[in-house]
Enzyme design. Sequence first.
Site, PDB file in Angstrom:
ATOM      1  N   PHE A 149       1.511  20.224   8.160  1.00 60.31           N
ATOM      2  CA  PHE A 149       0.200  20.692   8.635  1.00 60.31           C
ATOM      3  C   PHE A 149       0.062  22.216   8.645  1.00 60.31           C
ATOM      4  CE2 PHE A 149       2.429  21.169  12.738  1.00 60.31           C
ATOM      5  CZ  PHE A 149       1.894  22.359  13.187  1.00 60.31           C
ATOM      6  N   LYS A 173       0.032  14.071  -1.297  1.00 56.25           N
ATOM      7  CA  LYS A 173      -0.385  13.606   0.026  1.00 56.25           C
ATOM      8  C   LYS A 173      -0.398  14.811   0.963  1.00 56.25           C
ATOM      9  CE  LYS A 173       1.594  12.250   3.848  1.00 56.25           C
ATOM     10  NZ  LYS A 173       0.636  12.797   4.811  1.00 56.25           N
ATOM     11  N   GLU A 176      -2.188  14.691   7.150  1.00 56.05           N
ATOM     12  CA  GLU A 176      -3.379  14.006   7.663  1.00 56.05           C
ATOM     13  C   GLU A 176      -4.096  14.857   8.711  1.00 56.05           C
ATOM     14  OE1 GLU A 176      -0.215  13.357   8.038  1.00 56.05           O
ATOM     15  OE2 GLU A 176       0.248  12.015   9.699  1.00 56.05           O
ATOM     16  N   CYS A 281       7.503  27.950   9.409  1.00 55.09           N
ATOM     17  CA  CYS A 281       8.910  27.558   9.267  1.00 55.09           C
ATOM     18  C   CYS A 281       9.802  28.790   9.161  1.00 55.09           C
ATOM     19  CB  CYS A 281       9.096  26.673   8.057  1.00 55.09           C
ATOM     20  SG  CYS A 281       8.792  27.542   6.523  1.00 55.09           S
ATOM     21  N   GLU A 380      13.501  23.146  17.668  1.00 60.77           N
ATOM     22  CA  GLU A 380      12.386  23.895  17.081  1.00 60.77           C
ATOM     23  C   GLU A 380      11.149  23.682  17.963  1.00 60.77           C
ATOM     24  OE1 GLU A 380      10.869  22.488  13.273  1.00 60.77           O
ATOM     25  OE2 GLU A 380      10.367  24.538  12.698  1.00 60.77           O
TER      26      GLU A 380
HETATM   27  P1  NAD Z   1       6.126  16.337   9.905  1.00 57.60           P
HETATM   28  O1  NAD Z   1       7.536  16.111   9.471  1.00 57.60           O
HETATM   29  O2  NAD Z   1       5.647  15.686  11.142  1.00 57.60           O
HETATM   30  O3  NAD Z   1       5.124  15.824   8.740  1.00 57.60           O
HETATM   31  C1  NAD Z   1       5.246  16.273   7.417  1.00 57.60           C
HETATM   32  C2  NAD Z   1       4.669  15.214   6.482  1.00 57.60           C
HETATM   33  O4  NAD Z   1       5.410  14.010   6.620  1.00 57.60           O
HETATM   34  C3  NAD Z   1       3.216  14.860   6.776  1.00 57.60           C
HETATM   35  O5  NAD Z   1       2.535  14.731   5.557  1.00 57.60           O
HETATM   36  C4  NAD Z   1       3.301  13.529   7.512  1.00 57.60           C
HETATM   37  O6  NAD Z   1       2.210  12.683   7.242  1.00 57.60           O
HETATM   38  C5  NAD Z   1       4.570  12.905   6.961  1.00 57.60           C
HETATM   39  N1  NAD Z   1       5.304  12.108   7.957  1.00 57.60           N
HETATM   40  C6  NAD Z   1       5.356  12.294   9.303  1.00 57.60           C
HETATM   41  N2  NAD Z   1       6.191  11.400   9.862  1.00 57.60           N
HETATM   42  C7  NAD Z   1       6.662  10.634   8.867  1.00 57.60           C
HETATM   43  C8  NAD Z   1       7.584   9.541   8.822  1.00 57.60           C
HETATM   44  N3  NAD Z   1       8.162   9.073   9.914  1.00 57.60           N
HETATM   45  N4  NAD Z   1       7.859   8.994   7.621  1.00 57.60           N
HETATM   46  C9  NAD Z   1       7.294   9.474   6.487  1.00 57.60           C
HETATM   47  N5  NAD Z   1       6.428  10.529   6.474  1.00 57.60           N
HETATM   48  C10 NAD Z   1       6.110  11.087   7.643  1.00 57.60           C
HETATM   49  O7  NAD Z   1       5.897  17.909   9.928  1.00 57.60           O
HETATM   50  P2  NAD Z   1       4.604  18.709  10.431  1.00 57.60           P
HETATM   51  O8  NAD Z   1       4.526  18.599  11.907  1.00 57.60           O
HETATM   52  O9  NAD Z   1       3.430  18.357   9.610  1.00 57.60           O
HETATM   53  O10 NAD Z   1       5.026  20.206  10.026  1.00 57.60           O
HETATM   54  C11 NAD Z   1       5.815  21.036  10.819  1.00 57.60           C
HETATM   55  C12 NAD Z   1       7.262  21.007  10.387  1.00 57.60           C
HETATM   56  O11 NAD Z   1       7.359  21.374   9.014  1.00 57.60           O
HETATM   57  C13 NAD Z   1       8.123  22.004  11.135  1.00 57.60           C
HETATM   58  O12 NAD Z   1       9.350  21.385  11.449  1.00 57.60           O
HETATM   59  C14 NAD Z   1       8.333  23.129  10.132  1.00 57.60           C
HETATM   60  O13 NAD Z   1       9.508  23.890  10.319  1.00 57.60           O
HETATM   61  C15 NAD Z   1       8.384  22.358   8.868  1.00 57.60           C
HETATM   62  N6  NAD Z   1       8.102  23.206   7.720  1.00 57.60           N
HETATM   63  C16 NAD Z   1       9.154  23.584   6.949  1.00 57.60           C
HETATM   64  C17 NAD Z   1       8.945  24.429   5.881  1.00 57.60           C
HETATM   65  C18 NAD Z   1      10.100  24.879   5.038  1.00 57.60           C
HETATM   66  O14 NAD Z   1       9.874  25.613   4.088  1.00 57.60           O
HETATM   67  N7  NAD Z   1      11.328  24.498   5.353  1.00 57.60           N
HETATM   68  C19 NAD Z   1       7.656  24.875   5.579  1.00 57.60           C
HETATM   69  C20 NAD Z   1       6.589  24.460   6.386  1.00 57.60           C
HETATM   70  C21 NAD Z   1       6.832  23.619   7.461  1.00 57.60           C
END
Ligand code: NAD
Length: 480
Positions: A149, A173, A176, A281, A380
Site C-alpha cells: 500500500f 495486483k 487493495e 520500507c 516494524e
Molecule cells: P502486506 O504484506 O500486508 O501486503 C502486501 C501485498 O500482499 C498486498 O497486495 C496484499 O493484498 C497481499 N497480501 C496481504 N496478506 C496476504 C496473504 N496472507 N497472502 C497473500 N497475499 C497477501 O504489506 P502492506 O501492509 O501492503 O505494505 C507494508 C509492508 O511492505 C511493510 O512491511 C514494508 O516494509 C513493506 N515494503 C517493503 C518494501 C521493500 O522494498 N522491501 C517496499 C515497500 C513496502
Amino acid sequence: MELLSNYIGGRWTPASATEWLDVHNPARGEVIARTPMSSAMNVDAAVQAAAAAFPGWSETPPVVRARTMFAFKQRLEDHFEELARLVTTEHGKTLDESRGSLRRAIECVEVACGGPSMLMGYGLENIAANIDCTVMKQPIGVCAAIAPFNFPAMVPLWFLPFAVVCGNTFVLKPSEQVPLSMQRMFRLLEECDLPPGVVNLVNGGKDVAEAICDHPGIKAVSFVGSTTVARHIYQRATHAGKRVQALGGAKNFIVVMPDADLDRAMPIISESFFGCAGERCLAGSILVPVGPSHPDVRDRLVATAESLKVGDGLEPGIDMGPVISARHRNRVLGYVEAGVREGATLVADGRKRSLPKSGFFVGPSVFDQVSASMSIGHEEIFGPVATVAPVKDLDEAFRMMYAHPNANATSIFTSSGKAAREFAHRATASMVGVNIGVAAPMSYFPFGGARDSFFGDLKVHGRDAFEFYTDKKVTISRWF
Ligand code: NAD
C-alpha cells in the site's frame, strides 16, 4: 462512489467479486471507492489474456516495444500533477512526497525505454575451431507482480515497464487499499499502443495473490510487502516452479557517530523517520547515536517531531500526512503503549498532539533507551514512532544490527571516511547510506534488501530487472 473494475485483455471488466473493500481518503476518513476482491477465476482470465498476447508481443522488435514505454512516459509527464494528487488522496502522504514517488516511478519507465540496449546478448567466435557461441536474452512468458500500500504509483512501476519491454506479458495486483493510481495509469497505458493482453490488472487481496502464486501459466512473480507475506509468497510461488523475487519488511538502523555534522545531518535523519508518516520500507526505525552524540541527537529529533505540521497532505505547508487506515493507526498507537509498558522513555508523546478530527492521523513520537528485547526495538512499526538506542561504540552498533533478522537499508552519519568505509563493508543491509537518510537506489541500480527483508536472488530494477525478466539462450554453431 467508484466501483473499480479489472483490466483484462484490453477491456475494463467487472470482477466476479462477492466482497468489496472500502478505499479511504486517509486524511478525511471518507470512502472514495470500492475495491473488488476478485477471484482465482479473474486471475485465470487475466493469465489467459496475457498468454494469448505473449507470442505476438515477444516477437515484436524490442525497439517497437520500447516505443510504447516512451509513450507511457510522456503520458505520465502530461498527467504528473493529477497523478500526484491521486497518490496523496488515496495514500495520505504529502503532495511533495507523492511527486517524489511519481518521479521515481517515471525513472523506471525511462530505464525501460533503454530496453533494446539492455537486452543485448553476447558471443564469442571460435570457441573451438570454426565453432561460434552466442547468448540471446529471451522473454520468459507471463509475469505477475503483487504490490504493497505504501507506494501506490511507484512500486508497480518497479516491474511493469521492465517486464513489458523485455517482451513479456504482465498481470498486476495492486494493493487493495490503494488501487486508484493504477486504475488511472492503466487508462494511460491504453493510449500507448500496447496490444490487448500485454498488461492486465486484477484487483483484490490474499486470494488473488495466492492464485497468482499457484497459476501454472505464470512464469515469474514479484512481490513487495511485509516479511511474513513475502516469505509465504516466495515459498508458495517457488513451490509452483516460478522464478520469484519477494521484498519484505524492514527495521532500519541509522547510526550517528560523534563526529557527524549534526546541523546538516539531523534534518535529513528526521525526514527519514517521519517522512511519509514512517510508512517507507527505507524509513529510519532505530536511531543509534554513538558515544557522546546521544543527548544532542535525541533532543534535536524530539524538537523536529514536536514541530512537524500534521494534516491533509494536499494542503500547503503540511509536513506529515495520516497513516493508511484506522486499523493501522490503532496498531501504531498500540506500539506507543507497548513502548511505555516495556520501559522505554517516551521523550516526545505524539498522543498529546492536537490533530485533525477526521482522518487517520498519528502524532509523531520518540522513544529513548530502547532495547532489542522491547517490541518497539525489534518489530516494524511502519508509522511515525522513532526509537533511539544509544551505544558505546561502532562495534556495539554492529552487534545490534547483526542480531536483527531484517536487513533492508541502513545509514551512517559521520565525517570519518574510515568509519564510513567500515560501515558500508560490514553492514548486513544491502542498501547502505553514508550521510544519506533514505538509501533508495535509483531505477538504474538494483533495489532490495537481505536476510528477512528479501527472498530471491535478482533484485528489483536496474540491470537485475533485465536478468529477472529474460532467459539466456546459448547457441553453439558450426557450419559445414
Ligand atoms: P502486506 O504484506 O500486508 O501486503 C502486501 C501485498 O500482499 C498486498 O497486495 C496484499 O493484498 C497481499 N497480501 C496481504 N496478506 C496476504 C496473504 N496472507 N497472502 C497473500 N497475499 C497477501 O504489506 P502492506 O501492509 O501492503 O505494505 C507494508 C509492508 O511492505 C511493510 O512491511 C514494508 O516494509 C513493506 N515494503 C517493503 C518494501 C521493500 O522494498 N522491501 C517496499 C515497500 C513496502
